[in-house]
Write a protein that holds these residues in place. Sequence first.
Motif, mmCIF file in Angstrom:
data_model
loop_
_atom_site.group_PDB
_atom_site.id
_atom_site.type_symbol
_atom_site.label_atom_id
_atom_site.label_comp_id
_atom_site.label_asym_id
_atom_site.label_seq_id
_atom_site.Cartn_x
_atom_site.Cartn_y
_atom_site.Cartn_z
ATOM 1 N N ARG A 61 -16.654 11.755 6.260
ATOM 2 C CA ARG A 61 -17.104 10.368 6.126
ATOM 3 C C ARG A 61 -18.495 10.146 6.707
ATOM 4 N N ARG A 62 -18.803 10.772 7.830
ATOM 5 C CA ARG A 62 -20.123 10.590 8.445
ATOM 6 C C ARG A 62 -21.207 11.214 7.575
ATOM 7 N N ASP A 63 -20.945 12.393 7.046
ATOM 8 C CA ASP A 63 -21.916 13.041 6.166
ATOM 9 C C ASP A 63 -22.159 12.193 4.922
ATOM 10 N N LEU A 65 -21.725 8.936 4.576
ATOM 11 C CA LEU A 65 -22.469 7.731 4.941
ATOM 12 C C LEU A 65 -23.951 8.033 5.142
ATOM 13 N N ASP A 66 -24.244 9.173 5.768
ATOM 14 C CA ASP A 66 -25.639 9.573 5.958
ATOM 15 C C ASP A 66 -26.332 9.791 4.613
ATOM 16 N N ARG A 69 -26.998 6.378 3.044
ATOM 17 C CA ARG A 69 -28.134 5.716 3.695
ATOM 18 C C ARG A 69 -29.457 6.330 3.229
#
Length: 265
Positions: A61-63, A65-66, A69
């Motif tokens: 999820r963090r990857d 989202l990055d 962005r």
Amino acid sequence: MNTLEALILGIVQGLTEFLPVSSSGHIELGTYLLNVQSSDNLIFAILVHGATALSTIVVFRRDILDLLRGLLKFSWNEETQFVAKIVISMIPVGLAGVLYEDEIEQLFGGNVVFVALMLLVTGTLLLITWFTKDRDGSVTWWKALIIGIAQAIAILPGISRSGATITTALYLGVEKNKATRFSFLMVLPPIIGAMLLKFKDIAEAPELATNIPVSVLITGFVAAFVAGLIACQWMISIVRKGKLIYFAYYCYAIAIITLIFYFIS
């Protein structure tokens, strides 16, 4: 299909989607042994593949989202280039799906001997990684295309998608964590695309979706999602530690057992 069968097949799908042992091959073997035809039921297939896609999204999820962005900055930055490489990696599997759809479908449906032979191929791919040196390279444009070709070949039941793409990346000198990250993220668009096509098939021919109780479908989805979460994180650790060779032994064992069982039954 009953609840127990859905539970078993959901777990098998979730585990083998990420572990380098071929989810399609294990689903074929599972449906053969259980004498069910879940692979012919589009609703069940959509749900279990959607569950594994969701587990990938949760783990990365963090990857993701990055990347989103970075895309929203509308510049040729690192995130945009990464997404572009994923798009390039999708070209081979997209062409294979469009040009050879009928031929590919004929390989499914209980052809356990073919699955066993392809598992032997998967095992050999994993075995070779034991002899490759650790590198610190990145996924370049041409490497993305070659990894995409590996993903297209992994359409064949018995060829592991994660095994084929990660080992190919490692052979090309990509660093282990980068190879795993690219392999897992590159599969999301094809899975989502395949799900949309299956929804289209159901909309055009509702009879393709056989009548499976909602409880059975939910069981398969939850089982695939939970198993996928575990397997995805486990696979990241396995690649980092260089332990893919153990799955080579597993693939060999399953292939040999399958062949013996098939020819003596």
